[in-house]
Scaffold this motif. Structure first.
Motif, mmCIF file in Angstrom:
data_model
loop_
_atom_site.group_PDB
_atom_site.id
_atom_site.type_symbol
_atom_site.label_atom_id
_atom_site.label_comp_id
_atom_site.label_asym_id
_atom_site.label_seq_id
_atom_site.Cartn_x
_atom_site.Cartn_y
_atom_site.Cartn_z
ATOM 1 N N UNK A 581 27.798 42.408 136.422
ATOM 2 C CA UNK A 581 26.369 41.981 136.565
ATOM 3 C C UNK A 581 26.034 41.709 134.660
ATOM 4 N N UNK A 582 26.668 42.601 133.979
ATOM 5 C CA UNK A 582 26.145 42.617 132.832
ATOM 6 C C UNK A 582 27.440 42.367 132.494
ATOM 7 N N UNK A 583 28.987 42.587 132.195
ATOM 8 C CA UNK A 583 29.565 41.722 131.453
ATOM 9 C C UNK A 583 30.306 39.941 132.189
ATOM 10 N N UNK A 584 30.589 40.234 133.395
ATOM 11 C CA UNK A 584 30.921 38.979 134.258
ATOM 12 C C UNK A 584 32.922 38.524 133.663
ATOM 13 N N UNK A 738 21.250 32.702 128.175
ATOM 14 C CA UNK A 738 22.119 33.610 128.853
ATOM 15 C C UNK A 738 23.037 32.903 130.367
ATOM 16 N N UNK A 739 23.381 33.903 130.700
ATOM 17 C CA UNK A 739 24.136 32.889 132.038
ATOM 18 C C UNK A 739 23.406 33.263 133.110
ATOM 19 N N UNK A 740 23.322 31.122 133.356
ATOM 20 C CA UNK A 740 22.529 31.061 134.828
ATOM 21 C C UNK A 740 22.792 31.252 136.313
ATOM 22 N N UNK A 741 23.306 32.662 136.837
ATOM 23 C CA UNK A 741 23.957 33.218 137.744
ATOM 24 C C UNK A 741 22.825 33.054 139.423
ATOM 25 N N UNK A 742 22.165 31.737 139.481
ATOM 26 C CA UNK A 742 22.094 31.193 139.338
ATOM 27 C C UNK A 742 20.406 31.244 138.394
ATOM 28 N N UNK A 761 26.605 28.575 138.266
ATOM 29 C CA UNK A 761 26.653 29.418 137.124
ATOM 30 C C UNK A 761 27.450 28.754 136.429
ATOM 31 N N UNK A 762 26.099 28.879 135.487
ATOM 32 C CA UNK A 762 26.150 28.492 133.641
ATOM 33 C C UNK A 762 25.959 28.708 132.780
ATOM 34 N N UNK A 763 27.228 28.492 131.905
ATOM 35 C CA UNK A 763 27.231 29.767 130.558
ATOM 36 C C UNK A 763 26.085 30.119 129.359
ATOM 37 N N UNK A 764 26.305 30.582 129.076
ATOM 38 C CA UNK A 764 25.083 30.467 127.636
ATOM 39 C C UNK A 764 25.348 29.014 127.100
ATOM 40 N N UNK A 765 24.490 28.653 125.916
ATOM 41 C CA UNK A 765 24.794 27.566 124.755
ATOM 42 C C UNK A 765 25.067 26.173 125.766
#
Length: 785
Positions: A581-584, A738-742, A761-765
């Motif tokens: 959940x932290x590193x994905x 941050x990562x949207x999960x979601x 899921x949407x990655x950062x940036x």
């Protein structure tokens, strides 16, 4: 002293006499150099000094011959008398339909018994267990005709009727010399609701008229096929006392016309319908039934037959006997119970005819042993013969397994008994359960005794040392039994109390050797070794019986069920999930799934987990997923998910349902402590990860660092969910931090807010656009282009 022993004795005596003769000659024939006088003096001196004991031994050996002969003859006579006192016997089960093969089988067994009875001058019994069903009349009549023939005069045919037998099959018991029925069994209605043909009626009466059984008469049998026939019990006053007869209506009128003194008349059957007589009623009335029995073993005891007589060799004789062997070694716990049950399932799948359980166990958990014993006992219903082989000791609850088998073979000095229940405490220590737990176990043992034809009182005394057992004799038949004083008293004189079994004096729980267990009729005659067992079972000595070995799957299950492996799997599974959940990375998620799969699979096969634990775990994971990915914040779903996962893990680690509720409480506390310890370990791992991982070169990139929000303004929401910031949120453009999960965080014009994607899921940036807003809940999507 038997023949070979006598031959060895006389050969040794001859050699010894020859040696003594040569010694005597040498003594008196040594050169003396002193003439005849010197020789005489030496002979006298030798006689005094040396020859006295030699001649004494010679005479002793000479006189021992007749004594040895007399002793041998007495021993042989005693052995022959003992052998003649043991009857010959064979059980044969008659299933429907009765056909030529059935007739051939019964004929072969009967002729074999007839020959042995004549050769060994022993009584012989052929016990036919008649099962319910339908058969053609001519086939049943052929069998009945053989049973009533003069071909087997030295064989007593006995019909054992354990259930209700009506129709043509009922003719078989009527043709036997004796009938034994279960008290609740029924016999009669030869036409099965339909009238018999006139020629069939005459054939039945012809069989009965041979008077094989004095308790069966044409008047009685006529009521079984003639619906209008009436049966009377008539007590006559004779010169030698009262006489009881069972007469038809015509026979009663004949007696009255002849002025025979009649003391009493009672109607047994009226003229409505074909008669079906119940075993207990017929026995109490004094007709049709010679004896009552609860089971097959009781029938064998009734005629003093060896337990081997209950073994039917049809499969072995045909060469189709499939024998499998399972070794049960060590303390019986849930894990070993599950392993043995898997082996039993494999044997059943292989269509085994016989399973030999080689048992060596010092103790066992009460519940696990009882469940396994019931499984073994139920194999009889699947037509699988079960054998227990005890070489050393089978004690504690493990003895239930041996006593659940159809036959038990022990070596002479092996031990069996002491079934007082125990529980295995922390550290592997044994402890006896409280007294209140003993009652259901004692009741279960008595039920097992009834199913397998053993003494209920003796098995109860293996559980409770206060149970005192007495040797008893049945008044009518002389059958030997072992009962408590209350059972003898409740029999109303049917059993006569004898001496108390010394081992049940109230001081120790009953534990017996192989020889003593055989004397108490709990097991078969002891065996010397495994080859002796194979001979007794009718198994070819060349056939190898190899115990079913553990497969690699069984070994893996045993390893994974060790406490430290269990804790390690849980720790690895939860820790990998936390890190994922932290590193994905995806890899850690796979590791977590594998760990939890191994945990539940091993405990599922180990017997402590079932589908309930698996379902609870999956529901818990589902609730947490909803809380993390769908519903922002932490609420009912998150708490419910944690509790469900916690409950499933604790339930999977330990087995529950013990007789003592405090044992369940202790097991629950132990399992809960293990799971909490795992969670504490994961929490400590999380602290270490947050503290040191970002500073490790090459691994810092795995950690999603929080954005520098010193200059960011965080929005505030009122009680109605409206933002304190100006402007309409719909259509605003921002960047995910941050990562949207979601769910995650995004920045809008230097404002850091919690947002949620539309499902992906949407990655950062990533540039996102606000599409919906429901109170504090802001929904975004990726801006294309």
């Amino acid at each position: 002293m038997k023949g070979p022993q006598l031959r060895d004795f006389f050969e040794a005596r001859t050699i010894l006499l020859h040696g003594m003769f040569r010694l005597s000659v040498e003594v008196v024939s040594k050169p003396t150099g002193g003439g005849v006088g010197t020789l005489i003096r030496r002979a006298k001196s030798a006689t005094n000094r040396d020859l006295k004991w030699i001649l004494g031994l010679v005479w002793l050996l000479i006189l021992a011959g007749p004594v040895a002969f007399a002793t041998a003859n007495a021993a042989d006579a005693e052995e022959a008398a003992a052998k003649a006192a043991v009857p010959l016997g064979q059980f044969v089960t008659l299933t429907s339909p009765i056909d030529e093969a059935t007739l051939a089988r019964v004929t072969n067994e009967a002729i074999k018994l007839q020959k042995l009875a004549v050769q060994e001058s022993r009584p012989a019994y052929l016990v036919l267990q008649v099962e319910p069903g339908t058969s053609p009349f001519h086939q049943v009549y052929g069998l009945a005709k053989f049973l009533g023939s003069s071909k087997i005069p030295n064989v007593t045919t006995v019909a054992w009727v354990p259930g209700t037998v009506v129709g043509h099959n009922a003719l078989v018991p009527l043709a036997c010399k004796q009938i034994v029925m279960h008290p609740d069994a029924e016999l009669g209605d030869l036409g099965r609701g339909q009238p018999l043909e006139p020629e069939d009626q005459q054939a039945v009466l012809g069989i009965v008229s041979k008077k094989q059984n004095p308790l069966v008469s044409p008047a009685i049998v006529s009521t079984m096929f003639d619906e209008q026939a009436v049966l009377w019990r008539v007590r006559l006053n004779g010169p030698n006392g009262d006489e009881m007869r069972f007469c038809s209506e015509a026979e009663l009128q004949t007696l009255r016309q002849a002025n025979v003194p009649i003391a009493d008349v009672q109607q047994i059957k009226n003229g409505r319908g074909a008669a079906v007589y119940r075993g207990a009623v017929a026995r109490a009335s004094g007709f049709l039934v010679n004896a009552l029995a609860e089971n097959r073993a009781a029938v064998a005891d009734l005629y003093q037959l060896p337990r081997e007589s209950m073994r039917e060799q049809t499969l072995a004789a045909a060469g189709n006997l499939k024998v499998r062997m399972i070794r049960v070694e060590g303390v019986i716990d849930v894990l070993l119970q599950s392993f043995v049950m898997r082996q039993i399932d494999r044997c059943v799948a292989e269509s085994a005819d016989m399973i030999v359980f080689d048992i060596d166990s010092p103790a066992g958990q009460a519940l696990a042993s009882m469940e396994l014993a019931n499984t073994i006992a139920d194999l009889t219903d699947k037509k699988i013969r079960t054998i227990a082989y005890v070489q050393e000791n089978v004690l504690g609850s493990a003895a239930m397994l041996a006593l659940a088998c159809d036959e038990v073979y022990m070596q002479p000095h092996a031990k069996l008994g002491d079934i007082a229940p125990i529980e295995i405490q922390e550290g592997g220590a044994f402890a006896r359960v409280p007294e209140k737990v003993m009652s259901p176990i004692k009741s279960a043992m008595q039920t097992l005794a009834r199913r397998k034809g053993r003494s209920e009182a003796l098995l109860a005394s293996m559980v409770d040392r206060t149970v005192k057992v007495f040797q008893a004799t049945e008044a009518q038949t002389g059958r030997l039994g072992f009962l408590t004083a209350d059972e003898i008293l409740a029999s109303n004189g049917a059993w006569i109390q004898g001496p108390q079994v010394p081992e049940t004096n109230g001081e120790l729980i009953l534990t017996v050797s192989g020889e003593r267990a055989h004397e108490l009729r709990l097991v078969e005659r002891p065996v010397a070794d495994f080859d002796d067992l194979k001979v007794r079972l009718g198994v070819d000595l060349k056939q190898r019986l190899v115990p079913v070995e553990r497969t690699w799957i069984d070994n893996l299950v045993f390893i994974l069920n060790q406490d430290w492996i269990t804790v390690l799997l849980l720790f690895a599974g939860i820790a990998a999930l936390y890190l994922e959940l932290h590193f994905f990375t995806g890899l850690l998620g796979i590791v977590s799934v594998v760990c939890f799969s191994l945990f539940f699979w091993s405990h599922f096969l180990g017997g402590t987990a079932g589908w309930l634990e698996v379902v609870l775990f999956l529901l818990g994971v589902g609730c947490l997923a909803l809380e993390i990915f769908v519903i922002p914040g932490f609420g009912v779903f998150g708490l419910s998910g944690i509790l469900l996962i916690l409950a499933s893990l604790v339930m999977a680690i330990q087995s529950f349902g013990h007789f003592d509720i405090w044992t369940d409480v202790t097991d629950f506390s132990t399992g809960l402590g293990k799971v909490f310890g795992v969670f504490l370990g994961v929490a400590f791992l999380g602290v270490l990860t947050a503290r040191f991982l970002p500073s490790i070169p090459g691994l810092s990139g795995l950690v999603l660092a929080a954005p520098n929000s010193a200059d960011l303004r965080l929005p505030r929401f009122d009680d109605r969910g409206h933002s304190s910031m100006e402007g309409d949120w719909i259509g605003r453009i921002g960047t995910t931090m941050t990562m949207l999960r979601p769910v995650g965080k995004a920045k809008f014009d230097e404002q850091l807010v919690d947002v949620q994607s539309e499902g992906t899921f949407i990655p950062p940036e990533t540039t996102v656009e606000v599409v919906q807003k429901h109170g504090p809940r802001i929904i975004v999507r990726v801006v294309n282009g």
